[in-house]
Enzyme design. Structure first.
Site, PDB file in Angstrom:
ATOM      1  N   CYS A  22       0.867  -1.125   0.125  1.00 59.92           N
ATOM      2  CA  CYS A  22      -0.172   0.135   0.044  1.00 59.92           C
ATOM      3  C   CYS A  22       0.993   1.028   0.027  1.00 59.92           C
ATOM      4  O   CYS A  22       2.153   1.383   0.331  1.00 59.92           O
ATOM      5  CB  CYS A  22      -0.890  -0.145   1.292  1.00 59.92           C
ATOM      6  SG  CYS A  22      -1.997  -1.187   1.131  1.00 59.92           S
ATOM      7  N   GLY A  51       0.143   0.292  -5.031  1.00 58.21           N
ATOM      8  CA  GLY A  51      -1.430  -0.354  -5.003  1.00 58.21           C
ATOM      9  C   GLY A  51      -2.299   0.249  -5.965  1.00 58.21           C
ATOM     10  O   GLY A  51      -2.330   1.313  -6.063  1.00 58.21           O
ATOM     11  N   ASN A 124      -0.188   1.311   6.050  1.00 63.70           N
ATOM     12  CA  ASN A 124       0.518   0.057   4.995  1.00 63.70           C
ATOM     13  C   ASN A 124       1.035  -0.648   5.962  1.00 63.70           C
ATOM     14  O   ASN A 124       1.839  -0.469   6.797  1.00 63.70           O
ATOM     15  CB  ASN A 124       1.523   0.971   4.237  1.00 63.70           C
ATOM     16  CG  ASN A 124       2.459   0.264   3.471  1.00 63.70           C
ATOM     17  OD1 ASN A 124       2.121  -0.923   3.385  1.00 63.70           O
ATOM     18  ND2 ASN A 124       3.847   0.354   3.369  1.00 63.70           N
ATOM     19  N   GLY A 125       0.953  -2.143   5.867  1.00 71.94           N
ATOM     20  CA  GLY A 125       1.545  -3.281   6.395  1.00 71.94           C
ATOM     21  C   GLY A 125       0.539  -4.243   6.785  1.00 71.94           C
ATOM     22  O   GLY A 125      -0.538  -4.492   6.254  1.00 71.94           O
ATOM     23  N   TYR A 306      12.148  -4.716  -5.303  1.00 73.75           N
ATOM     24  CA  TYR A 306      11.033  -4.496  -6.076  1.00 73.75           C
ATOM     25  C   TYR A 306       9.941  -3.457  -5.937  1.00 73.75           C
ATOM     26  O   TYR A 306       9.794  -2.749  -6.855  1.00 73.75           O
ATOM     27  CB  TYR A 306      10.015  -5.729  -5.899  1.00 73.75           C
ATOM     28  CG  TYR A 306       9.075  -5.740  -6.808  1.00 73.75           C
ATOM     29  CD1 TYR A 306       8.930  -6.120  -8.143  1.00 73.75           C
ATOM     30  CD2 TYR A 306       7.787  -5.526  -5.946  1.00 73.75           C
ATOM     31  CE1 TYR A 306       7.679  -5.882  -9.007  1.00 73.75           C
ATOM     32  CE2 TYR A 306       6.552  -5.551  -6.816  1.00 73.75           C
ATOM     33  CZ  TYR A 306       6.589  -5.761  -8.129  1.00 73.75           C
ATOM     34  OH  TYR A 306       5.366  -5.792  -8.828  1.00 73.75           O
ATOM     35  N   THR A 352      11.344  -3.283 -13.340  1.00 71.45           N
ATOM     36  CA  THR A 352      11.863  -3.155 -12.025  1.00 71.45           C
ATOM     37  C   THR A 352      13.454  -3.529 -12.304  1.00 71.45           C
ATOM     38  O   THR A 352      14.390  -2.843 -11.579  1.00 71.45           O
ATOM     39  CB  THR A 352      11.559  -3.890 -10.769  1.00 71.45           C
ATOM     40  OG1 THR A 352      10.192  -3.716 -10.893  1.00 71.45           O
ATOM     41  CG2 THR A 352      11.910  -3.396  -9.544  1.00 71.45           C
ATOM     42  N   ASP A 414      15.673 -10.674 -13.788  1.00 70.61           N
ATOM     43  CA  ASP A 414      14.379 -10.386 -13.151  1.00 70.61           C
ATOM     44  C   ASP A 414      14.955 -10.054 -11.882  1.00 70.61           C
ATOM     45  O   ASP A 414      15.621 -10.241 -11.256  1.00 70.61           O
ATOM     46  CB  ASP A 414      13.302 -11.309 -13.161  1.00 70.61           C
ATOM     47  CG  ASP A 414      11.929 -10.852 -13.366  1.00 70.61           C
ATOM     48  OD1 ASP A 414      12.043  -9.552 -12.999  1.00 70.61           O
ATOM     49  OD2 ASP A 414      11.039 -11.649 -13.388  1.00 70.61           O
ATOM     50  N   ASP A 415      13.793  -9.119 -11.180  1.00 69.00           N
ATOM     51  CA  ASP A 415      14.078  -8.751  -9.774  1.00 69.00           C
ATOM     52  C   ASP A 415      13.910  -9.883  -8.830  1.00 69.00           C
ATOM     53  O   ASP A 415      14.556  -9.890  -7.967  1.00 69.00           O
ATOM     54  CB  ASP A 415      13.003  -7.402  -9.513  1.00 69.00           C
ATOM     55  CG  ASP A 415      11.835  -7.875  -9.941  1.00 69.00           C
ATOM     56  OD1 ASP A 415      10.985  -8.555  -9.031  1.00 69.00           O
ATOM     57  OD2 ASP A 415      11.122  -7.190 -10.663  1.00 69.00           O
TER      58      ASP A 415
END
Length: 580
Positions: A22, A51, A124-125, A306, A352, A414-415
């Protein structure tokens, strides 16, 4: 089911990538006649990568709250008539990927409780002791929880402590309430409270797992008098000098520094682990305090891999520079593991991994090429319920430039690799484009464990690295060999970019190591509950749930238009004047 619900369900299937997060932003302007609505919209727009499931804004206009929230992207949720109604000089904004709870609009944030004062939260979390909290909130505090969202628990715990506090000393009351939140709420979280008529509060959990930064600027309406507390830009020289600034500063808090930059504020610093910052909207004074009884900084390392934008700075670390280091370390491991490698070209998986791939190519002395072109108008992929859906989405999202693959041995960067479904499709696409050999590398170590701090990584059994060696993973995704970043190298890639005074030595690496900084252990009952929530079957069943009344939404607004059922659904708890 209604046609509207059928369309919504279809779109939700295409909305999520299997890692979720988020983004939050809060603003308080010194000028009581100023509006924060456009700035909150702009802040959420630059945090949209965190998000894409839902968005919401709440503002306070002389103690009248205005709220708009809805499932969808920022640009779709907020139309002109919504923005006009979001008046006030203080507000919160939130963009969501759902982790705990469901995807219903009722759980879109900010969330609101009317007592005491009228409090809104943006969070957020993820909290890990939700069952104990729910029982305590319901039975002891006799407060009603209307959703499954842990954010609602965070809101009610704070409200209960603030109710019991001494209202004659609001600074102490706020900090004591935050101390209570940190004592009771376990997990990884960063959040903000808007206390109506009182001020704005930002805070991070005792380990600083989830990010939060803080900025300020001189208010455009402030007089030009010289102040020893300010530098040339009007920003306090140090956080300790932020008291007694009067109503001369505007303040912003956000998940990432990129939002502060975009809004034209100056970054002061990160909010510390276990710290709260309280800005009093009546005096303009800013107060800071470490509220956790014990705190130790251990930010989530996956933010650097990321989540965060490369132009952000987190805990003093440039995300871009840390990703360059990841690419360098990854190339060094390839050289150690395959000294006689026959790589012809290095190709990133957009977007990314570009920074890491660029530096890896430089270190390997091989050309860097763009071999995949991304369609930016297709949703993210790797949390979509059902493997067939994920595979189809990869083909919609990426297309190859065949000349970069034809007859070459390609190194794909890739990440991270989560389920392996996306990686498998990408390897197939590279071979179909004419690649002789396909090698796959990950800038992150193997993901073998679930994350419990706000990242919805799938269950262990659905992770491609679960009980597989690197050779077995290479066979599973169809490449010639696979190389993962070592965890020690990942930690060093981030830590070496930090300044010595930042003392950044510990990180949350739980999804790679299985070690949880808050003390949980694999095998605890919590992880069984997590499996019940996160496996593919559970997510598909969630989409089949009966539609909620009014789409389950609860907002506050003064929306003067007649609305469709869908639009009306996100405007509950309202003072609505319907046109006749």
């Amino acid at each position: 089911s209604s046609p509207l619900y059928a369309v919504t369900t279809f779109l939700e299937t295409f909305k999520n990538k299997a890692i979720k997060m988020c983004g939050i932003v809060g603003l308080l302007l010194a000028d009581e006649n100023a509006f924060v609505n456009q700035m909150l919209f702009d802040g959420l727009t630059v945090l949209q990568h965190r998000g894409q499931d839902a968005a919401g804004i709440v503002t306070a206009e002389r103690q009248r709250l205005h709220l708009r929230k809805e499932n969808g992207l920022v640009k779709d949720v907020f139309q002109t008539h919504h923005m006009i109604d979001l008046r006030g000089n203080v507000g919160l904004g939130h963009v969501r990927y759902p982790t705990a709870g469901s995807s219903s609009c009722a759980e879109a944030q900010p969330l609101y409780t009317n007592f005491p004062y009228g409090i809104c939260v943006a969070h957020n979390g993820n909290l890990t002791n939700t069952e104990e909290l729910a029982e305590h909130i319901g039975k002891t505090n006799r407060r009603h929880l209307n959703t499954d969202s842990d954010s609602e628990m965070l809101l009610n715990v704070f409200a209960e402590y603030l109710t019991a506090a001494d209202s004659d000393n609001m600074v102490e009351s706020v900090f004591n309430a935050i101390t209570g939140v940190m004592k009771e709420c376990k997990g990884g979280y960063a959040g903000m409270y808007l206390i109506n008529g009182v001020g704005l509060v930002g805070f991070r959990d005792p380990h600083g797992i989830r990010p939060m930064v803080f900025g300020s600027r001189k208010s455009p309406t402030a007089c030009e008098e010289k102040e020893n507390n300010f530098d040339a830009s009007g920003v306090p020289k140090t956080p300790s000098k932020m008291k007694n600034t009067g109503n001369k500063l505007d303040y912003v808090m956000a998940s990432e520094s990129v939002a502060i930059d975009t809004l034209g504020f100056d970054l002061v610093r990160d909010i510390k682990a276990g710290e709260a910052i309280f800005v009093d909207m009546n005096t303009g004074e800013c107060h800071t305090r470490i509220c956790a009884i014990e705190s130790s900084k251990a930010p989530c390392i996956f933010e650097y891999v990321y989540f965060a934008r490369p132009d952000s700075i987190m805990d003093g670390v440039s995300v871009y520079e840390s990703r360059l280091k990841m690419g360098e370390k990854l190339a060094e491991k390839i050289i150690r593991t395959y000294p006689d490698h026959d790589i012809d070209v290095v190709i990133p998986i957009p977007d990314t991994s570009r920074t890491s791939a660029l530096q890896a190519a430089y270190r390997l002395n091989r050309p860097f090429r763009e071999g995949f072109i991304k369609n930016r108008y297709i949703a993210r992929t790797f949390i979509m319920p059902g493997q067939a859906t994920r595979k189809k989405s990869v083909r919609l999202k990426l297309n190859t430039i065949k000349s970069e693959f034809a007859g070459k041995n390609v190194l794909l960067v890739d990440d991270s690799i989560v389920r392996g479904t996306t990686a498998n499709e990408i390897v197939d696409m590279a071979r179909e484009a004419g690649a002789k050999k396909v090698y796959f590398t990950s800038a992150a170590p193997p993901i073998r464990y679930p994350n419990i701090y706000g990242i919805d990584i799938p269950t262990r059994q659905e992770l491609v690295a679960y009980e597989r060696t690197e050779d077995e993973i290479a066979k599973h995704i169809g490449c010639d060999w696979v190389v993962y970043q070592d965890l020690e190298d990942l930690v060093e890639s981030v830590a070496c970019v930090a300044k010595p005074e930042d003392n950044l030595t510990q990180f949350d690496t739980s999804c790679f190591s299985g070690e949880y900084v808050t003390g949980e252990s694999i095998g605890d009952p919590y992880f069984n509950k997590l499996f019940d929530l996160r496996n593919d079957e559970a997510k598909q069943n969630k989409l089949k749930k009966t539609e909620q009344s009014n789409d389950g939404c609860e907002g506050m607004s003064n929306d003067k238009r007649e609305q469709s059922l869908k639009d009306e659904g996100c405007e509950g708890l309202q003072n609505k004047i319907t046109a006749h």
